[in-house]
Design a protein around this motif. Structure first.
Motif, PDB file in Angstrom:
ATOM      1  N   UNK A 197      -9.384  -0.536   3.540  1.00 42.07           N
ATOM      2  CA  UNK A 197      -8.573   0.560   4.072  1.00 42.07           C
ATOM      3  C   UNK A 197      -7.159   0.064   4.380  1.00 42.07           C
ATOM      4  N   UNK A 198      -6.950  -1.264   4.243  1.00 40.52           N
ATOM      5  CA  UNK A 198      -5.625  -1.818   4.542  1.00 40.52           C
ATOM      6  C   UNK A 198      -4.729  -1.729   3.314  1.00 40.52           C
ATOM      7  N   UNK A 199      -4.104  -0.577   3.178  1.00 40.59           N
ATOM      8  CA  UNK A 199      -3.328  -0.289   1.989  1.00 40.59           C
ATOM      9  C   UNK A 199      -2.189  -1.290   1.769  1.00 40.59           C
ATOM     10  N   UNK A 200      -1.480  -1.604   2.849  1.00 42.13           N
ATOM     11  CA  UNK A 200      -0.331  -2.496   2.726  1.00 42.13           C
ATOM     12  C   UNK A 200      -0.739  -3.878   2.238  1.00 42.13           C
ATOM     13  N   UNK A 201      -1.752  -4.448   2.891  1.00 41.52           N
ATOM     14  CA  UNK A 201      -2.181  -5.802   2.515  1.00 41.52           C
ATOM     15  C   UNK A 201      -2.696  -5.823   1.086  1.00 41.52           C
ATOM     16  N   UNK A 202      -3.422  -4.768   0.711  1.00 40.16           N
ATOM     17  CA  UNK A 202      -3.956  -4.702  -0.647  1.00 40.16           C
ATOM     18  C   UNK A 202      -2.819  -4.633  -1.665  1.00 40.16           C
ATOM     19  N   UNK A 209      -7.306  -3.445 -12.922  1.00 38.60           N
ATOM     20  CA  UNK A 209      -6.975  -2.065 -12.562  1.00 38.60           C
ATOM     21  C   UNK A 209      -6.635  -1.993 -11.070  1.00 38.60           C
ATOM     22  N   UNK A 210      -5.818  -1.017 -10.691  1.00 36.99           N
ATOM     23  CA  UNK A 210      -5.484  -0.750  -9.293  1.00 36.99           C
ATOM     24  C   UNK A 210      -5.527   0.762  -9.088  1.00 36.99           C
ATOM     25  N   UNK A 225     -13.281   8.490  -0.685  1.00 33.39           N
ATOM     26  CA  UNK A 225     -14.705   8.298  -0.403  1.00 33.39           C
ATOM     27  C   UNK A 225     -15.339   9.591   0.100  1.00 33.39           C
ATOM     28  N   UNK A 226     -16.692   9.660   0.050  1.00 33.97           N
ATOM     29  CA  UNK A 226     -17.386  10.857   0.539  1.00 33.97           C
ATOM     30  C   UNK A 226     -17.046  11.179   1.997  1.00 33.97           C
ATOM     31  N   UNK A 266      -7.963   1.773  -0.809  1.00 35.55           N
ATOM     32  CA  UNK A 266      -7.295   1.190  -1.968  1.00 35.55           C
ATOM     33  C   UNK A 266      -8.231   0.148  -2.577  1.00 35.55           C
ATOM     34  N   UNK A 267      -8.327   0.117  -3.894  1.00 31.56           N
ATOM     35  CA  UNK A 267      -9.139  -0.932  -4.525  1.00 31.56           C
ATOM     36  C   UNK A 267      -8.419  -1.503  -5.737  1.00 31.56           C
TER      37      UNK A 267
END
Lengths: 305, 246
Positions: free
Chosen positions: A59-64, A88-89, A94-95, A101-102
């Motif tokens: 869930x840490x968008x910035x770090x990802x 891929x990025x 999610x449900x 972010x993945x």
């Protein structure tokens, strides 16, 4: 952050069989099982089509996003696969209606340092140190420092044995403050240097990594004379004796480049092999041969690019 | 964008306040003044994260625009610097987001951009985090129950200074403890760029049962104000990031 606790639980335990579909690009990945968990996110083994890959989600968008930046930058380091390849990025809705972010990367097969040395013995120490320093030199030359260099972030893939980096979340531009670190491998924690990203920061961690192989339970940091304690720990391990002078110089920050440390290491390995060949023969010879082959290989690859 | 100074209050406590105004309201006041309030709740081993009484920790940080985290004292070092850096990045990202809105339109947020395109923007935030100046006022609860935790707090603060001083931007720290003697807070260490000298000055435990977190926060805000005033008289420079929206 305490607020995030409930969501975190869900992203760290995605059941196998879940389909993760990207919000922007639409690619779909089937979760197989969890293979790792870190400060930033959770890594799952996943499948898309017939291919297997590793998927990191958080869930840490910035770090990802920063990690993705690093993986992209590493791709551009001359003709070398330093980290896992980025595939891929995307984001996943999610449900539970949270957006995560993945990114998907190459799945590196291999064993941990501990497993490898338990199975193959200490005669591989020199070779793997040389390899690690070789890769670090390339990274440093490209303007980056590994940062969170530790046993958990390395794997040894087989035939021939090769050290691979599996988590590059700590990679930091030279001159900046180290982004992520683990106390035991951090020279700042030991009071033996700053947390500014420079090649010598990584070289300290290299010394600790090879020391830790012989102290899997690790050891506590004393209040004073910290370098002395590390020196004593090195001196107590018979297998590390040939490399002790090099490791000690790395711990006290005497090397400014990885190449310098590698050069001294090679000198030790080759002179030692020449002596031991006449006495014991086989083991020493094969190790020297691997290093020789490896050197040729790295010369060849650098010629190609 | 003009580079300014980020200001944070870092509150380290192990329990709920029991005296004076509501600390969450005071934290909101601090945030109004452009000061972020971060809170670290230090747990005892018989407590878990859902422990009653520590909800306040989250509330204070929420209204103070900052980050909160509950932690056992062993993990304090990493938590303190993680919370500080995360709060810095969030504040900076807030500024950048505002700039973005002006460029991309009112309803555009970073989340709406494709992940591939976020990279460059995040890189700008990272660069700002590396170079911006930072002032941290550490507000330390020294009520009796903190007794066996102070050694860890001391190490965590030294460690924080090592981490932040590896940045290119300038740092200034000051430490206050509460409750003070006949006052709400007590100065432990005046503004300084490094914390490695704190061993000698580290506060002793204050006896007495009150934990005046709210009044202590108010005093802390006042300390920032006083310093800003002094500095602008001495050097004539502008205090903080006011012009970017606060």
């Amino acid at each position: 952050m305490a607020m995030n606790r409930a969501w975190k639980k869900q992203v760290t335990s995605i059941p196998s069989g879940t389909q993760i579909q990207g919000k922007f690009k639409g690619n779909s990945y089937l979760i197989k099982r969890k293979i790792g968990e870190g400060a930033i996110g959770t890594v799952y083994l996943c499948q898309f089509g017939k291919q297997t890959a590793a998927l990191k989600i958080s869930e840490k968008q910035t770090s990802m996003t920063l990690e993705v930046n690093v993986l992209k930058a590493l791709k551009q380091v001359r003709g070398n696969l330093l980290g896992p390849a980025l595939l891929d990025v995307d984001d996943w809705l999610a449900p539970n209606r949270q957006t995560y972010t993945f990114y998907v990367m190459e799945y590196v097969h291999g064993e941990s340092m501990q497993q490898f040395f338990r199975k193959n013995g200490a005669s591989w120490l020199g070779l793997l140190m040389v390899q690690l320093l070789e890769d670090l030199e390339k990274l440093h030359k490209a303007g980056w420092v590994f940062g969170d260099l530790k046993t958990d972030n390395l794997l040894i893939s087989q035939a021939p044995p090769k050290i691979r980096w599996i988590d590059v979340g700590g990679v930091t531009q030279i001159g900046r403050a180290i982004k992520e670190y683990t106390e035991f491998y951090d020279r700042g924690y030991w009071g033996l240097g700053s947390r500014r990203a420079e090649p010598s920061y990584d070289l300290f961690s290299v010394a600790i990594i090879f020391l830790e192989i012989f102290y899997p339970q690790r050891f506590a940091r004393p209040e004073t004379k910290r370098a002395n304690l590390l020196f004593k720990k090195i001196d107590k391990v018979k297998a590390l004796q040939p490399y002790a002078p090099v490791l000690k110089k790395a711990i006290t920050g005497k090397y400014t480049t990885s190449a310098e440390m590698q050069r001294e290491l090679k000198q030790i390995i080759f002179s030692r092999k020449n002596q031991s060949r006449s006495k014991t023969g086989k083991i020493g010879l094969s190790e020297a041969m691997w290093i020789f082959l490896f050197s040729i290989l790295s010369i060849l690859t650098s010629l190609c690019f | 964008m003009k580079k300014g100074t980020l200001r944070q209050i870092l509150l380290l406590t192990d329990g709920c306040s029991n005296y004076g105004e509501d600390p969450a309201a005071t934290a909101a006041l601090a945030f109004e003044q452009g000061i972020t309030v971060n809170v670290i709740g230090i747990l005892d081993h018989d407590e878990n994260e859902d422990s009653h009484g520590l909800e306040e920790v989250e509330d204070i940080a929420l209204s103070g625009g900052g980050v909160s985290q509950l932690v056992y004292s062993e993990a304090l070092s990493q938590t303190v610097q993680m919370v500080t850096k995360q709060a810095m990045n969030e504040t900076l990202q807030g500024f950048v987001n505002q700039e973005l809105k002006q460029i991309l339109g009112k309803d555009q947020r970073l989340e709406d951009l494709e992940p591939e395109k976020r990279g460059e923007i995040i890189e700008v935030v990272e660069e700002l985090g590396e170079t911006t100046d930072l002032e941290v006022l550490i507000l330390l609860d020294t009520s009796a129950s903190m007794h066996h935790k102070l050694q860890m707090v001391k190490e965590a603060l030294i460690d924080l200074s090592i981490s932040l001083n590896a940045r290119a931007g300038k740092n200034r720290f000051t430490i206050y403890s509460f409750p003070g003697k006949r006052k709400n807070i007590q100065k432990v260490l005046d503004w300084t760029p490094k914390l490695d000298s704190i061993s000698s000055v580290f506060p002793k435990i204050t006896s007495g049962g009150i934990t005046p977190t709210g009044p202590a926060l108010r005093e802390a805000i006042y300390q920032f104000g006083k310093k800003g005033l002094l500095r602008s008289i001495r050097h004539g420079d502008e205090p903080g990031l006011e012009e970017t929206g606060y």
